[in-house]
Design a protein around this motif. Structure first.
Motif, PDB file in Angstrom:
ATOM      1  N   SER A 213       0.829  -1.204   0.000  1.00 19.25           N
ATOM      2  CA  SER A 213       0.000   0.000   0.000  1.00 19.25           C
ATOM      3  C   SER A 213       0.863   1.253   0.000  1.00 19.25           C
ATOM      4  O   SER A 213       0.365   2.354   0.217  1.00 19.25           O
ATOM      5  N   LYS A 214       2.147   1.079  -0.215  1.00 18.49           N
ATOM      6  CA  LYS A 214       3.078   2.213  -0.141  1.00 18.49           C
ATOM      7  C   LYS A 214       2.886   3.122  -1.353  1.00 18.49           C
ATOM      8  O   LYS A 214       2.973   2.672  -2.495  1.00 18.49           O
ATOM      9  N   ARG A 215       2.609   4.375  -1.098  1.00 20.45           N
ATOM     10  CA  ARG A 215       2.454   5.355  -2.159  1.00 20.45           C
ATOM     11  C   ARG A 215       3.822   5.826  -2.616  1.00 20.45           C
ATOM     12  O   ARG A 215       4.622   6.314  -1.832  1.00 20.45           O
ATOM     13  N   LEU A 216       4.113   5.667  -3.922  1.00 20.03           N
ATOM     14  CA  LEU A 216       5.437   5.984  -4.450  1.00 20.03           C
ATOM     15  C   LEU A 216       5.388   7.116  -5.472  1.00 20.03           C
ATOM     16  O   LEU A 216       6.188   7.168  -6.387  1.00 20.03           O
ATOM     17  N   GLY A 217       4.427   8.008  -5.330  1.00 22.26           N
ATOM     18  CA  GLY A 217       4.340   9.132  -6.244  1.00 22.26           C
ATOM     19  C   GLY A 217       5.473  10.123  -6.040  1.00 22.26           C
ATOM     20  O   GLY A 217       6.279  10.016  -5.114  1.00 22.26           O
ATOM     21  N   GLY A 218       5.563  11.069  -6.938  1.00 19.74           N
ATOM     22  CA  GLY A 218       6.541  12.140  -6.799  1.00 19.74           C
ATOM     23  C   GLY A 218       7.982  11.701  -6.976  1.00 19.74           C
ATOM     24  O   GLY A 218       8.893  12.342  -6.469  1.00 19.74           O
ATOM     25  N   GLY A 219       8.209  10.602  -7.703  1.00 18.23           N
ATOM     26  CA  GLY A 219       9.570  10.139  -7.948  1.00 18.23           C
ATOM     27  C   GLY A 219      10.194   9.387  -6.799  1.00 18.23           C
ATOM     28  O   GLY A 219      11.387   9.086  -6.833  1.00 18.23           O
ATOM     29  N   ASN A 220       9.419   9.059  -5.760  1.00 16.20           N
ATOM     30  CA  ASN A 220       9.970   8.305  -4.634  1.00 16.20           C
ATOM     31  C   ASN A 220      10.243   6.862  -5.030  1.00 16.20           C
ATOM     32  O   ASN A 220       9.589   6.306  -5.911  1.00 16.20           O
ATOM     33  N   THR A 221      11.206   6.241  -4.350  1.00 22.05           N
ATOM     34  CA  THR A 221      11.594   4.862  -4.613  1.00 22.05           C
ATOM     35  C   THR A 221      11.672   4.092  -3.308  1.00 22.05           C
ATOM     36  O   THR A 221      12.230   4.584  -2.328  1.00 22.05           O
ATOM     37  N   ALA A 222      11.087   2.898  -3.300  1.00 21.62           N
ATOM     38  CA  ALA A 222      11.250   1.992  -2.159  1.00 21.62           C
ATOM     39  C   ALA A 222      12.440   1.089  -2.443  1.00 21.62           C
ATOM     40  O   ALA A 222      12.583   0.558  -3.551  1.00 21.62           O
ATOM     41  N   ILE A 223      13.303   0.911  -1.457  1.00 25.00           N
ATOM     42  CA  ILE A 223      14.515   0.111  -1.623  1.00 25.00           C
ATOM     43  C   ILE A 223      14.518  -0.999  -0.584  1.00 25.00           C
ATOM     44  O   ILE A 223      14.311  -0.741   0.609  1.00 25.00           O
ATOM     45  N   TYR A 224      14.746  -2.219  -1.049  1.00 23.69           N
ATOM     46  CA  TYR A 224      14.805  -3.385  -0.172  1.00 23.69           C
ATOM     47  C   TYR A 224      16.156  -4.066  -0.368  1.00 23.69           C
ATOM     48  O   TYR A 224      16.573  -4.326  -1.503  1.00 23.69           O
ATOM     49  N   ALA A 225      16.848  -4.334   0.735  1.00 27.57           N
ATOM     50  CA  ALA A 225      18.170  -4.942   0.683  1.00 27.57           C
ATOM     51  C   ALA A 225      18.141  -6.297   1.392  1.00 27.57           C
ATOM     52  O   ALA A 225      17.455  -6.456   2.405  1.00 27.57           O
ATOM     53  N   GLY A 226      18.880  -7.247   0.863  1.00 28.01           N
ATOM     54  CA  GLY A 226      18.903  -8.572   1.482  1.00 28.01           C
ATOM     55  C   GLY A 226      19.921  -9.459   0.825  1.00 28.01           C
ATOM     56  O   GLY A 226      20.943  -9.000   0.314  1.00 28.01           O
TER      57      GLY A 226
ATOM     58  N   GLN B 277      14.099 -19.834  -6.762  1.00 28.20           N
ATOM     59  CA  GLN B 277      14.988 -18.872  -6.112  1.00 28.20           C
ATOM     60  C   GLN B 277      14.300 -18.319  -4.870  1.00 28.20           C
ATOM     61  O   GLN B 277      13.114 -17.991  -4.904  1.00 28.20           O
ATOM     62  N   THR B 278      15.054 -18.233  -3.778  1.00 28.42           N
ATOM     63  CA  THR B 278      14.542 -17.661  -2.536  1.00 28.42           C
ATOM     64  C   THR B 278      15.515 -16.595  -2.044  1.00 28.42           C
ATOM     65  O   THR B 278      16.732 -16.814  -2.035  1.00 28.42           O
ATOM     66  N   ALA B 279      14.976 -15.446  -1.648  1.00 24.72           N
ATOM     67  CA  ALA B 279      15.791 -14.370  -1.093  1.00 24.72           C
ATOM     68  C   ALA B 279      15.044 -13.754   0.080  1.00 24.72           C
ATOM     69  O   ALA B 279      13.815 -13.797   0.143  1.00 24.72           O
ATOM     70  N   VAL B 280      15.793 -13.207   1.015  1.00 21.47           N
ATOM     71  CA  VAL B 280      15.220 -12.551   2.190  1.00 21.47           C
ATOM     72  C   VAL B 280      15.627 -11.079   2.158  1.00 21.47           C
ATOM     73  O   VAL B 280      16.802 -10.754   1.944  1.00 21.47           O
ATOM     74  N   PHE B 281      14.649 -10.184   2.366  1.00 22.36           N
ATOM     75  CA  PHE B 281      14.880  -8.757   2.259  1.00 22.36           C
ATOM     76  C   PHE B 281      14.366  -8.006   3.495  1.00 22.36           C
ATOM     77  O   PHE B 281      13.529  -8.505   4.243  1.00 22.36           O
ATOM     78  N   ARG B 282      14.898  -6.820   3.640  1.00 18.38           N
ATOM     79  CA  ARG B 282      14.447  -5.863   4.647  1.00 18.38           C
ATOM     80  C   ARG B 282      14.406  -4.498   3.992  1.00 18.38           C
ATOM     81  O   ARG B 282      15.311  -4.146   3.210  1.00 18.38           O
ATOM     82  N   GLU B 283      13.373  -3.712   4.302  1.00 19.41           N
ATOM     83  CA  GLU B 283      13.274  -2.396   3.701  1.00 19.41           C
ATOM     84  C   GLU B 283      14.423  -1.510   4.153  1.00 19.41           C
ATOM     85  O   GLU B 283      14.728  -1.421   5.334  1.00 19.41           O
ATOM     86  N   ALA B 284      15.061  -0.868   3.174  1.00 20.37           N
ATOM     87  CA  ALA B 284      16.219  -0.007   3.458  1.00 20.37           C
ATOM     88  C   ALA B 284      15.856   1.454   3.441  1.00 20.37           C
ATOM     89  O   ALA B 284      16.715   2.317   3.685  1.00 20.37           O
ATOM     90  N   THR B 285      14.589   1.789   3.149  1.00 18.25           N
ATOM     91  CA  THR B 285      14.131   3.176   3.171  1.00 18.25           C
ATOM     92  C   THR B 285      12.960   3.281   4.131  1.00 18.25           C
ATOM     93  O   THR B 285      12.203   2.333   4.297  1.00 18.25           O
ATOM     94  N   PRO B 286      12.791   4.438   4.766  1.00 17.25           N
ATOM     95  CA  PRO B 286      11.669   4.596   5.718  1.00 17.25           C
ATOM     96  C   PRO B 286      10.338   4.604   5.007  1.00 17.25           C
ATOM     97  O   PRO B 286      10.255   4.860   3.835  1.00 17.25           O
TER      98      PRO B 286
END
Length: 226
Positions: free
Chosen positions: A51-64, A217-226
């Motif tokens: 449900s994350k709103r990513l308007g305005g050029g925002n980017t969600a980043i997930y690292a794992g 393929q399996t990967a584990v991630f955590r959000e790297a952006t607030p």
């Protein structure tokens, strides 16, 4: 009278448009593809991610990191041949390697651009691009480039959010051709499972009706952006 006026609080201004309303509610596009009961079955963290709103050029980043990769012989060849259309499948069996996923709003299509970066022990990292579009008969498509894409069905399995291929297609300009089953690699499933503590598991599987499991393929991630 003056005392009563002092207690009056100013109400928030009403949303001036559907866009403003969406900004207040968050992104409802994935939610709209599920029943209310199915959406409620998902863990709160999963509902929040989708449900994350990513308007305005925002980017969600997930690292794992990648924790499992498996190919059958046919699956390995499939992954190598798929490099001709941009390499949408993992091409290395390396595990315990860093991975980054970014999600950005695609202003051109009203969908989302997904970029996956997988480090490799030898050579440059593999970069996979795809576009999720809220269109087509199922309401959701994933386009991998060179005219190739798939229609996806989104379902809740237990407490996991699952994306399943409904059919594959080839788009040539405005013409979209559904590919016959014998021209496809089989059923693709992507599962998003919340692990708690801010982590989630991504699992990709392709199963062919004749050759069985081709790629997993399996990967584990955590959000790297607030």
């Amino acid at each position: 009278m003056m005392a009563s006026q002092g207690k009056i609080r100013k109400l928030p201004a009403a949303a001036d448009s559907h866009e403003d309303l969406d900004a207040l509610l968050g992104d409802v596009r994935f939610r709209a593809l599920l029943s209310r009961d199915d959406w409620a079955r998902l863990p709160p963290a999963t509902r929040q991610r989708f449900s994350k709103r990513l308007g305005g050029g925002n980017t969600a980043i997930y690292a794992g990191e990648v924790v499992e990769v498996g190919f059958s012989r046919a699956g390995w060849w499939l992954a190598q041949i798929a490099r001709l259309i941009g390499g949408p499948l993992p091409i290395s069996a390396d595990t315990r390697i860093p991975s980054i996923v970014t999600v950005t709003e695609d202003a051109a299509t009203g969908g989302q651009m997904w970029t996956r970066i997988y480090a490799r022990r030898n050579g440059f990292p593999q970069v996979i691009h795809s576009s999720k579009r809220f269109a087509g008969p199922t309401g959701l498509e994933e386009y991998v480039g060179y005219g190739v894409g798939m229609a996806l069905r989104i379902v809740v399995d237990g407490d996991a959010l699952t994306f399943r291929s409904a059919h594959y297609f080839l788009q040539l300009g405005r013409l979209k051709l559904t590919l016959p089953a014998w021209l496809t690699p089989g059923a693709l499933t992507v599962t998003h499972t919340d692990l708690g503590g801010g982590e989630f598991q991504f699992t990709l599987e392709i199963i062919h009706p004749r050759f069985g499991m081709l790629v997993r393929q399996t990967a584990v991630f955590r959000e790297a952006t607030p």
